[in-house]
Design a protein around this motif. Structure first.
Motif, PDB file in Angstrom:
ATOM      1  N   ARG A 164      -1.567   7.300  -7.276  1.00 17.57           N
ATOM      2  CA  ARG A 164      -0.005   7.687  -7.126  1.00 17.57           C
ATOM      3  C   ARG A 164      -0.007   8.992  -7.987  1.00 17.57           C
ATOM      4  NH1 ARG A 164       5.461   5.010  -7.115  1.00 17.57           N
ATOM      5  NH2 ARG A 164       6.776   6.536  -8.128  1.00 17.57           N
ATOM      6  N   VAL A 165       0.666   9.941  -7.196  1.00 11.37           N
ATOM      7  CA  VAL A 165       0.754  11.388  -7.620  1.00 11.37           C
ATOM      8  C   VAL A 165       2.137  11.823  -7.435  1.00 11.37           C
ATOM      9  CG1 VAL A 165      -0.058  13.798  -7.460  1.00 11.37           C
ATOM     10  CG2 VAL A 165      -1.619  11.846  -6.953  1.00 11.37           C
ATOM     11  N   ASN A 173       0.843  -1.110   0.031  1.00 10.16           N
ATOM     12  CA  ASN A 173      -0.061  -0.026   0.164  1.00 10.16           C
ATOM     13  C   ASN A 173       0.912   1.214  -0.216  1.00 10.16           C
ATOM     14  OD1 ASN A 173      -2.337  -1.415   0.012  1.00 10.16           O
ATOM     15  ND2 ASN A 173      -2.138  -1.882   2.475  1.00 10.16           N
ATOM     16  N   GLY A 174       2.266   1.076   0.040  1.00 10.05           N
ATOM     17  CA  GLY A 174       2.958   2.160  -0.089  1.00 10.05           C
ATOM     18  C   GLY A 174       3.680   2.490  -1.352  1.00 10.05           C
ATOM     19  N   ILE A 175       4.671   3.455  -1.270  1.00 11.53           N
ATOM     20  CA  ILE A 175       5.503   3.773  -2.452  1.00 11.53           C
ATOM     21  C   ILE A 175       6.877   2.768  -2.508  1.00 11.53           C
ATOM     22  CG2 ILE A 175       6.806   5.648  -3.319  1.00 11.53           C
ATOM     23  CD1 ILE A 175       5.305   7.610  -1.658  1.00 11.53           C
ATOM     24  N   GLU A 176       6.850   2.272  -3.667  1.00 10.71           N
ATOM     25  CA  GLU A 176       7.826   1.179  -3.853  1.00 10.71           C
ATOM     26  C   GLU A 176       9.235   1.854  -3.770  1.00 10.71           C
ATOM     27  OE1 GLU A 176       8.005   1.667  -8.620  1.00 10.71           O
ATOM     28  OE2 GLU A 176       7.140  -0.356  -7.877  1.00 10.71           O
ATOM     29  N   GLU A 177      10.144   0.936  -3.241  1.00 11.11           N
ATOM     30  CA  GLU A 177      11.605   1.433  -2.882  1.00 11.11           C
ATOM     31  C   GLU A 177      12.290   1.514  -4.439  1.00 11.11           C
ATOM     32  OE1 GLU A 177      15.225   0.488  -0.063  1.00 11.11           O
ATOM     33  OE2 GLU A 177      14.085  -1.014  -0.578  1.00 11.11           O
ATOM     34  N   ILE A 178      13.042   2.424  -4.800  1.00  8.86           N
ATOM     35  CA  ILE A 178      13.766   2.447  -5.774  1.00  8.86           C
ATOM     36  C   ILE A 178      15.255   2.261  -5.529  1.00  8.86           C
ATOM     37  CG2 ILE A 178      14.499   4.062  -7.797  1.00  8.86           C
ATOM     38  CD1 ILE A 178      11.916   5.702  -7.133  1.00  8.86           C
ATOM     39  N   ILE A 179      15.740   1.100  -6.362  1.00  9.03           N
ATOM     40  CA  ILE A 179      17.300   0.876  -6.202  1.00  9.03           C
ATOM     41  C   ILE A 179      18.086   1.314  -7.380  1.00  9.03           C
ATOM     42  CG2 ILE A 179      18.688  -1.039  -5.928  1.00  9.03           C
ATOM     43  CD1 ILE A 179      17.013  -0.706  -3.574  1.00  9.03           C
ATOM     44  N   LYS A 224      15.949  13.849   1.879  1.00 11.58           N
ATOM     45  CA  LYS A 224      15.497  12.957   1.404  1.00 11.58           C
ATOM     46  C   LYS A 224      14.384  12.360   2.636  1.00 11.58           C
ATOM     47  CE  LYS A 224      18.594  12.186  -2.580  1.00 11.58           C
ATOM     48  NZ  LYS A 224      18.983  10.966  -3.401  1.00 11.58           N
ATOM     49  N   SER A 225      13.183  12.160   2.096  1.00 15.66           N
ATOM     50  CA  SER A 225      12.409  11.771   3.159  1.00 15.66           C
ATOM     51  C   SER A 225      11.109  10.944   3.006  1.00 15.66           C
ATOM     52  CB  SER A 225      11.870  13.025   4.025  1.00 15.66           C
ATOM     53  OG  SER A 225      11.351  13.814   3.425  1.00 15.66           O
ATOM     54  N   GLN A 226      10.724  10.128   3.804  1.00 12.98           N
ATOM     55  CA  GLN A 226       9.257   9.361   3.644  1.00 12.98           C
ATOM     56  C   GLN A 226       8.696   9.757   4.894  1.00 12.98           C
ATOM     57  OE1 GLN A 226      10.665   6.179   0.219  1.00 12.98           O
ATOM     58  NE2 GLN A 226      10.224   5.527   2.281  1.00 12.98           N
ATOM     59  N   TRP A 227       7.344   9.539   4.477  1.00  7.82           N
ATOM     60  CA  TRP A 227       6.131  10.118   5.600  1.00  7.82           C
ATOM     61  C   TRP A 227       5.073   9.305   5.582  1.00  7.82           C
ATOM     62  CZ3 TRP A 227       8.656  14.140   8.230  1.00  7.82           C
ATOM     63  CH2 TRP A 227       9.458  14.911   7.850  1.00  7.82           C
ATOM     64  N   LEU A 228       4.084   9.323   6.461  1.00  2.00           N
ATOM     65  CA  LEU A 228       2.922   8.830   6.743  1.00  2.00           C
ATOM     66  C   LEU A 228       2.978   7.169   6.259  1.00  2.00           C
ATOM     67  CD1 LEU A 228       1.121  11.790   4.667  1.00  2.00           C
ATOM     68  CD2 LEU A 228       1.200  11.487   7.028  1.00  2.00           C
ATOM     69  N   ASP A 229       3.648   6.490   6.936  1.00  2.00           N
ATOM     70  CA  ASP A 229       3.793   5.238   6.835  1.00  2.00           C
ATOM     71  C   ASP A 229       4.014   4.743   5.218  1.00  2.00           C
ATOM     72  OD1 ASP A 229       3.630   2.580   7.545  1.00  2.00           O
ATOM     73  OD2 ASP A 229       1.632   2.180   7.317  1.00  2.00           O
ATOM     74  N   ASN A 230       5.248   5.482   4.652  1.00  2.00           N
ATOM     75  CA  ASN A 230       5.525   5.528   3.364  1.00  2.00           C
ATOM     76  C   ASN A 230       4.574   5.684   2.353  1.00  2.00           C
ATOM     77  OD1 ASN A 230       7.817   4.648   1.557  1.00  2.00           O
ATOM     78  ND2 ASN A 230       7.184   2.540   1.714  1.00  2.00           N
ATOM     79  N   ARG A 231       3.734   6.549   2.416  1.00  2.00           N
ATOM     80  CA  ARG A 231       2.811   6.973   1.782  1.00  2.00           C
ATOM     81  C   ARG A 231       3.099   8.476   1.015  1.00  2.00           C
ATOM     82  NH1 ARG A 231      -1.858   4.046   1.349  1.00  2.00           N
ATOM     83  NH2 ARG A 231      -2.309   2.559   3.354  1.00  2.00           N
ATOM     84  N   LEU A 232       3.934   9.036   1.698  1.00  2.00           N
ATOM     85  CA  LEU A 232       4.508  10.202   0.799  1.00  2.00           C
ATOM     86  C   LEU A 232       5.752  10.274   1.039  1.00  2.00           C
ATOM     87  CD1 LEU A 232       2.810  13.579   1.407  1.00  2.00           C
ATOM     88  CD2 LEU A 232       5.235  13.477   1.498  1.00  2.00           C
ATOM     89  N   ARG A 233       6.473  10.694  -0.112  1.00  2.00           N
ATOM     90  CA  ARG A 233       8.010  10.873  -0.179  1.00  2.00           C
ATOM     91  C   ARG A 233       8.391  12.346  -0.815  1.00  2.00           C
ATOM     92  NH1 ARG A 233      10.287   6.785  -4.128  1.00  2.00           N
ATOM     93  NH2 ARG A 233      10.072   5.318  -2.575  1.00  2.00           N
TER      94      ARG A 233
END
Length: 724
Positions: A583-584, A35-41, A521-530
């Motif tokens: 996703r926005v 349900n979150g934003i996928e990690e980018i490697i 560089k940051s992620q917030w809201l249980d990984n729903r916002l970067r």
């Protein structure tokens, strides 16, 4: 788009960023859930690591995003990466001018290097000709903004663009195919096959073919249209992993481009604009298609002698054959063109890069050490005809260049401060040898060909020491801060358009740039916002700038080490996934580039007469993707994206008029259908670009009169793909 609209967009983004700390995530989960934003490697620092922990301003596109945005090569990145400008060169639209943060190269000479380095699987591609290549099987693209050198084989002052192709998969057969049909008779076919050979060898073969009619007819003789695309690319990739810790990968790629020349329309100075034409002049004679072949071999070997260490060798050989021709403004001011050009260039290059990448002292130190060697030879013959003066000019130029470099970078993570502090020190020592020759001949009224007195023969050597320092701090599990200072360097060289043989032999010196950058560089809201943001200030010295020496002869330019300039800006990237199906993303760049001083031959400061080219103050990319609920026919996904940029200068001097591409915005959309019952692996998509059919320039320049190249009108089509 007015500055007021851009200001509102910037304020909104800043307010969003300012509100974020109230919702800071405290959960220790670095990997995105469903349900979150996928990690980018990414591999920007020669090792796999998260985009969020990499202290670099970077834009990365994975395979899924490349497909949804229709990106298959360099020019497709246009408008998708704020602070990156990709502009076609007037003589040949397949030759791309690349600018990053206002730094780049506005000419297409084989004697000059670009300010932004382009790599294919780690192999540097030296020449701008033919950079509009199709890459048959892309896995990822990484765009690094700012000077590069302590991690890369070739140094660059503006940034680096890395194309990473998909490796062969051991043990698994795979197939992927795609067919695209669109208006302007667009036909695109793409296929990739993965073939395992036992358990230690695999081959991957890929091919792409694309044709599309240009949007401006040629009622004269020669090709039927201006701006046709006719391209094909192929790639063969072989991977061998005989034992654990050893791998050898060989690849061959080839791109063939037979595009017809882009149409150059006579225009007025900004802010007046000219309507996009539907046809050129019937007086055009013998317009030919261009013919470009870019190909290369690479051999990448890796050995892991011990835990935490990798020895890597990247060997590359590439060659280029480039024929291009252009007819300028036939029929605009009379029955003859103002200029008619053709040229034939050949170039080949060898490069070898050795890297040692590893960890030491219980992962307290991460290091990269490298040795780089590069050599190239080339030849260019050009034929330029000026009907108003009945003069034909012939130019033959050759190059012979060598470069050596030692580079390294080490990151120390001490035990104190809970190992949140990371200090990185990098160094690079470069040695460059540049050699070039120049022969000029003229022919008047069809008479005998006469050699211009003098034969250019120049040779120069340069060396440079470039350090870097990065201090990064993990303020929380998902909040990372960094500050960096780095020096960029670009070698000097020679200018085949010089106003005299003496000026050619003199050459020009290197340019340097000190860049100071700070970022979050940051992620917030249980990984729903970067939310990522970077601000930078660059001090630019001895800038290599092409200056038109004679307003009556657009072929002559001199390269000046133009003095000093200051470039500063802000880059922001925002990604939101408020619900699992939505996703926005919003990406914004602000750029302020100004010359501080340019000293003329008389000693006067003429900076007021110069402007940075391809450096719009504001660029914005906004993207929304929504996955609709499942239906009996499959799962629909809707995507819309809007990109815009403010005015930008396209000519360095304003004394002969202001050459400007005005602000514009483009709206694109895509509707995809996946998970089709009974058709596993089959996908379909409807797409459209420039939905509003916006008329805009890609380039405006001086060709005796203001001329411009138009961007594409509305295009639309359907993709059908299958993957096994």
């Amino acid at each position: 788009m007015t500055n007021r609209h851009y200001s509102c967009a910037l304020i909104a983004a800043l307010l969003t960023g300012a509100a974020l700390p109230a919702y800071a995530q405290t959960a220790a989960n670095a990997v995105a859930d469903d349900n979150g934003i996928e990690e980018i490697i990414v591999t920007a620092q020669k090792r796999e690591e998260s985009l969020q922990t990499t202290p670099v301003s970077i834009a990365a596109f994975g395979a899924k995003e490349l497909e949804s945005k229709g990106i298959s090569g360099l020019t497709d990145l246009r408008a998708n990466v704020p602070a990156l400008q990709l502009t076609p060169f007037p003589n040949n639209a397949a030759t791309t001018q690349i600018f990053m943060r206002g730094v780049g190269l506005s000419d297409d000479q084989i004697t000059q290097d670009g300010g932004v380095a382009v790599y294919m699987d780690g192999v540097y591609i030296a020449r701008s000709q033919g950079l509009a290549v199709e890459v048959a099987d892309l896995e990822r693209i990484e765009v690094l903004r700012g000077p590069q050198g302590t991690l890369y084989g070739r140094n660059a002052t503006g940034g680096a663009i890395n194309f990473i192709t998909r490796k062969p998969d051991l043990g698994d057969f795979g197939f992927k195919g795609q067919v695209t049909i669109g208006n302007y008779d667009q036909r695109r076919f793409k296929v990739a096959v993965n073939i395992p050979v036992g358990q230690t060898i695999a081959a991957r073969l890929s091919y792409v073919n694309e044709k599309q009619d240009g949007f401006i007819r040629n009622p004269g003789t020669g090709v039927k249209r201006w701006g046709d695309q006719d391209r094909q690319a192929m790639r063969g990739d072989l991977l061998w992993e005989p034992v654990d810790g050893i791998s050898l990968r060989y690849a061959y790629d080839r791109t063939e481009i037979g595009d017809t020349p882009a149409y150059v329309a006579v225009t007025s100075f900004h802010p007046a604009t000219t309507p996009r034409p539907k046809a050129g002049s019937p007086l055009v004679r013998d317009l030919l298609a261009n013919d470009i072949v870019s190909q290369g071999h690479s051999l990448i070997g890796e050995w892991q002698p011990a835990n935490g260490a990798t020895v890597r060798s990247i060997t590359g050989y590439r060659k280029l054959a480039n024929f291009q021709n252009q007819d300028y403004l036939t029929g605009a001011l009379g029955p003859i063109p103002l200029q008619k050009n053709s040229s034939q260039a050949k170039q080949d290059q060898w490069s070898e890069e050795l890297q040692l990448v590893g960890d030491a002292f219980g992962d307290r130190v991460q290091y990269v050490v490298g040795l780089y060697y590069f050599t190239e030879d080339g030849r260019n013959f050009s034929n330029s005809f000026s009907p108003p003066t009945a003069t034909r000019s012939f130019t033959t130029a050759t190059i012979s260049n060598e470069s050596y470099a030692l580079f390294g970078q080490a990151t120390l993570t001490p035990d104190w401060l809970d190992r949140r502090l990371h200090v990185t020190v990098g160094v690079r020592q470069s040695w460059d040898k540049r050699g070039a020759t120049l022969l000029r001949e003229t022919q008047v009224n069809g008479g005998p060909i006469v050699m211009v007195p003098g034969f250019g023969d120049g040779s120069r050597r340069f060396k440079d020491f470039s350090p870097s320092l990065i201090v990064a701090y993990d303020a929380a599990e998902d909040i990372h801060l960094y500050a960096k200072a780095v020096k960029g360097y670009k070698s000097g060289g020679f200018n085949i358009r010089a106003s005299s043989i003496a000026r050619f032999d003199e050459g020009f010196g290197p340019e340097t740039l000190w860049s100071y950058e700070a970022g979050l560089k940051s992620q917030w809201l249980d990984n729903r916002l970067r939310f990522n943001v970077a601000g930078f200030l660059s001090k630019y010295r001895d800038i290599q700038i092409n200056v038109q020496s004679d307003p009556t002869n657009v072929r002559l330019t001199d390269v000046l080490n133009a003095g000093r300039a200051t470039v500063k800006g802000i880059e922001m990237d925002l990604t939101m996934a408020p619900v699992s199906d939505l996703r926005v993303t919003a990406n914004y760049s602000y750029l302020h580039a100004r010359y501080n001083s340019i000293t003329s031959a008389t000693g006067a400061n003429v900076a007021a007469d110069y402007r940075f080219t391809n450096a719009p103050a504001h660029t914005l990319a906004f993207d929304v993707t929504y996955d609709l609920p499942p239906t009996p026919v499959g799962r629909l996904s809707a995507n819309a994206n809007y990109t815009m940029q403010s005015d930008k200068f396209t000519n360095a001097t304003i004394t002969g008029g202001r050459y400007v591409v005005g602000d514009y915005g483009l709206l694109n959309a895509r509707l995809a259908l996946t998970d089709i019952p009974g058709l596993a692996g089959v996908r379909a998509a409807l797409w459209a670009r420039n939905l509003a059919d916006k008329e805009y320039y890609l380039m405006q320049f001086n060709i005796g009169r203001p001329g411009a190249i138009f961007g594409e009108p509305r295009t639309y089509g359907i993709d059908l793909s299958m993957e096994l």
